[in-house]
Design a protein around this motif. Structure first.
Motif, PDB file in Angstrom:
ATOM      1  N   CYS A 140      28.792  78.428  13.729  1.00 15.42           N
ATOM      2  CA  CYS A 140      28.546  77.138  14.370  1.00 15.42           C
ATOM      3  C   CYS A 140      29.092  77.106  15.793  1.00 15.42           C
ATOM      4  N   ILE A 141      30.234  77.748  16.007  1.00 15.65           N
ATOM      5  CA  ILE A 141      30.831  77.795  17.343  1.00 15.65           C
ATOM      6  C   ILE A 141      29.927  78.551  18.309  1.00 15.65           C
ATOM      7  N   HIS A 142      29.364  79.666  17.858  1.00 13.57           N
ATOM      8  CA  HIS A 142      28.591  80.529  18.757  1.00 13.57           C
ATOM      9  C   HIS A 142      27.101  80.199  18.806  1.00 13.57           C
ATOM     10  N   ASN A 143      26.612  79.453  17.821  1.00 14.47           N
ATOM     11  CA  ASN A 143      25.165  79.224  17.760  1.00 14.47           C
ATOM     12  C   ASN A 143      24.736  77.766  17.608  1.00 14.47           C
ATOM     13  N   LYS A 144      25.662  76.868  17.258  1.00 15.97           N
ATOM     14  CA  LYS A 144      25.265  75.493  16.960  1.00 15.97           C
ATOM     15  C   LYS A 144      25.961  74.461  17.842  1.00 15.97           C
ATOM     16  N   GLY A 145      26.632  74.906  18.893  1.00 14.36           N
ATOM     17  CA  GLY A 145      27.257  73.963  19.809  1.00 14.36           C
ATOM     18  C   GLY A 145      28.522  73.304  19.285  1.00 14.36           C
ATOM     19  N   MET A 146      29.193  73.920  18.307  1.00 12.71           N
ATOM     20  CA  MET A 146      30.428  73.349  17.784  1.00 12.71           C
ATOM     21  C   MET A 146      31.594  73.664  18.721  1.00 12.71           C
ATOM     22  N   ILE A 147      32.372  72.634  19.034  1.00  7.85           N
ATOM     23  CA  ILE A 147      33.623  72.802  19.762  1.00  7.85           C
ATOM     24  C   ILE A 147      34.739  72.478  18.777  1.00  7.85           C
ATOM     25  N   LEU A 148      35.541  73.484  18.449  1.00  5.77           N
ATOM     26  CA  LEU A 148      36.572  73.334  17.432  1.00  5.77           C
ATOM     27  C   LEU A 148      37.948  73.339  18.096  1.00  5.77           C
ATOM     28  N   TYR A 149      38.699  72.264  17.904  1.00  2.00           N
ATOM     29  CA  TYR A 149      40.029  72.139  18.493  1.00  2.00           C
ATOM     30  C   TYR A 149      41.130  72.513  17.505  1.00  2.00           C
ATOM     31  N   GLY A 150      40.864  72.375  16.231  1.00  2.00           N
ATOM     32  CA  GLY A 150      41.861  72.700  15.229  1.00  2.00           C
ATOM     33  C   GLY A 150      41.242  72.676  13.841  1.00  2.00           C
ATOM     34  N   ILE A 202      39.185  69.324  13.584  1.00  2.00           N
ATOM     35  CA  ILE A 202      39.034  68.465  14.756  1.00  2.00           C
ATOM     36  C   ILE A 202      37.903  69.097  15.543  1.00  2.00           C
ATOM     37  N   VAL A 203      36.782  68.411  15.589  1.00  2.00           N
ATOM     38  CA  VAL A 203      35.544  69.051  16.008  1.00  2.00           C
ATOM     39  C   VAL A 203      34.709  68.124  16.875  1.00  2.00           C
ATOM     40  N   GLN A 204      33.916  68.732  17.732  1.00  2.00           N
ATOM     41  CA  GLN A 204      33.029  68.007  18.639  1.00  2.00           C
ATOM     42  C   GLN A 204      31.709  68.760  18.726  1.00  2.00           C
ATOM     43  N   SER A 205      30.650  68.053  19.028  1.00  2.00           N
ATOM     44  CA  SER A 205      29.346  68.688  19.177  1.00  2.00           C
ATOM     45  C   SER A 205      28.966  68.762  20.649  1.00  2.00           C
ATOM     46  N   ASN A 206      28.704  69.955  21.114  1.00  2.00           N
ATOM     47  CA  ASN A 206      28.284  70.150  22.500  1.00  2.00           C
ATOM     48  C   ASN A 206      26.913  69.538  22.753  1.00  2.00           C
ATOM     49  N   ASP A 207      26.151  69.338  21.672  1.00  2.00           N
ATOM     50  CA  ASP A 207      24.804  68.779  21.782  1.00  2.00           C
ATOM     51  C   ASP A 207      24.771  67.272  21.527  1.00  2.00           C
ATOM     52  N   GLY A 208      25.924  66.681  21.258  1.00  2.00           N
ATOM     53  CA  GLY A 208      25.951  65.247  20.974  1.00  2.00           C
ATOM     54  C   GLY A 208      25.333  64.891  19.646  1.00  2.00           C
ATOM     55  N   LYS A 209      25.388  65.813  18.677  1.00  2.00           N
ATOM     56  CA  LYS A 209      24.805  65.575  17.348  1.00  2.00           C
ATOM     57  C   LYS A 209      25.815  65.969  16.277  1.00  2.00           C
ATOM     58  N   LEU A 210      26.975  65.317  16.291  1.00  2.00           N
ATOM     59  CA  LEU A 210      28.058  65.712  15.405  1.00  2.00           C
ATOM     60  C   LEU A 210      27.718  65.511  13.934  1.00  2.00           C
ATOM     61  N   SER A 211      27.078  64.408  13.591  1.00  2.00           N
ATOM     62  CA  SER A 211      26.715  64.159  12.187  1.00  2.00           C
ATOM     63  C   SER A 211      25.806  65.253  11.652  1.00  2.00           C
ATOM     64  N   ASP A 212      24.813  65.640  12.446  1.00  2.00           N
ATOM     65  CA  ASP A 212      23.893  66.704  12.025  1.00  2.00           C
ATOM     66  C   ASP A 212      24.637  68.028  11.881  1.00  2.00           C
ATOM     67  N   LEU A 213      25.548  68.297  12.798  1.00  2.00           N
ATOM     68  CA  LEU A 213      26.306  69.545  12.772  1.00  2.00           C
ATOM     69  C   LEU A 213      27.156  69.634  11.503  1.00  2.00           C
ATOM     70  N   ILE A 214      27.870  68.564  11.181  1.00  2.00           N
ATOM     71  CA  ILE A 214      28.717  68.559   9.983  1.00  2.00           C
ATOM     72  C   ILE A 214      27.868  68.638   8.723  1.00  2.00           C
ATOM     73  N   ARG A 215      26.751  67.927   8.717  1.00  2.00           N
ATOM     74  CA  ARG A 215      25.850  67.968   7.556  1.00  2.00           C
ATOM     75  C   ARG A 215      25.354  69.382   7.304  1.00  2.00           C
ATOM     76  N   PHE A 248      26.654  72.219   8.357  1.00  2.00           N
ATOM     77  CA  PHE A 248      27.783  73.085   7.995  1.00  2.00           C
ATOM     78  C   PHE A 248      28.126  72.935   6.514  1.00  2.00           C
ATOM     79  N   LYS A 249      28.200  71.702   6.040  1.00  2.00           N
ATOM     80  CA  LYS A 249      28.546  71.477   4.634  1.00  2.00           C
ATOM     81  C   LYS A 249      27.440  71.976   3.698  1.00  2.00           C
ATOM     82  N   LYS A 250      26.200  71.784   4.105  1.00  5.49           N
ATOM     83  CA  LYS A 250      25.083  72.238   3.278  1.00  5.49           C
ATOM     84  C   LYS A 250      25.078  73.757   3.158  1.00  5.49           C
TER      85      LYS A 250
END
Length: 200
Positions: A44-54, A65-78, A80-82
């Motif tokens: 996710c960090i290298h391919n999905k725009g995830m910014i991971l702080y911790g 502690i996470v952020q989305s570089n694409d402004g789609k954090l809900s989609d990113l977490i969904r 990742f969990k799936k």
């Protein structure tokens, strides 16, 4: 994404996220399942725009502690969990696992009340998202994350626990490439938390 009053309102902001295994099953007591989470975060960090702080991976839950570089954090977490749920379930089914039948029965039973699941439910629904709104709050959450294994009696120092970002902040290296935030200053944390940070 909303649950019990918690919602990701600003998809561009960093959030403190918790993902918990159904019924608090201790899946991550096994290295092979922890490594699936690490590999997925790395992807996710290298391919999905995830910014991971911790992060920390405990026996039955993870904190990010996470952020989305694409402004789609809900989609990113969904996503990742799936993906992690599917990958871990495949690993449980196809590798030596003394608890296989017991775990799969728990995951199967959990999904019966939710029509959207096909066979198993691995993660609890919801992530209890909390927006990181100040630097002080960020460091409070980082301390909380990194001290989890210490409070659980797994290690004496946070940086001794491999499956967290504590060592990134102490020695500058860890299992994942995180976005390391600046070192705390005396007015960012109260003296007790600041002492804890320095004692890693």
């Amino acid at each position: 994404m909303e649950e019990n009053g918690y919602k990701i309102n600003d998809q561009t902001k960093a959030h403190f996220i918790t993902a918990t295994v159904i019924d608090w099953v201790d899946v991550f007591s096994r290295k092979k399942y922890r490594d699936i989470v690490i590999d997925s975060l790395n992807f996710c960090i290298h391919n999905k725009g995830m910014i991971l702080y911790g992060f920390v991976i405990m026996s039955n839950h993870i904190h990010l502690i996470v952020q989305s570089n694409d402004g789609k954090l809900s989609d990113l977490i969904r996503d990742f969990k799936k993906f992690t749920a599917k990958s871990i379930l495949i690993a449980i089914e196809n590798n030596p696992e003394s608890r296989r039948d017991w775990m799969l029965k728990r995951f199967e039973f959990a999904c019966k009340s939710h029509s959207r699941n096909e066979k198993y439910q691995f993660w609890q629904y919801g992530n209890h998202p909390e927006e990181i709104y100040t630097e002080k709050f960020l460091w409070q959450k980082l301390d909380y994350i990194h001290l989890n294994p210490v409070r659980a009696g797994i290690v004496e120092k946070a940086s001794h626990y491999l499956y967290s970002s504590a060592n990134n902040y102490v020695d500058g290296k860890g299992l994942l490439e995180i976005e390391k935030v600046s070192n705390p200053v005396i007015d960012v944390l109260d003296s007790k938390l600041f002492t804890n940070s320095l004692s890693w």
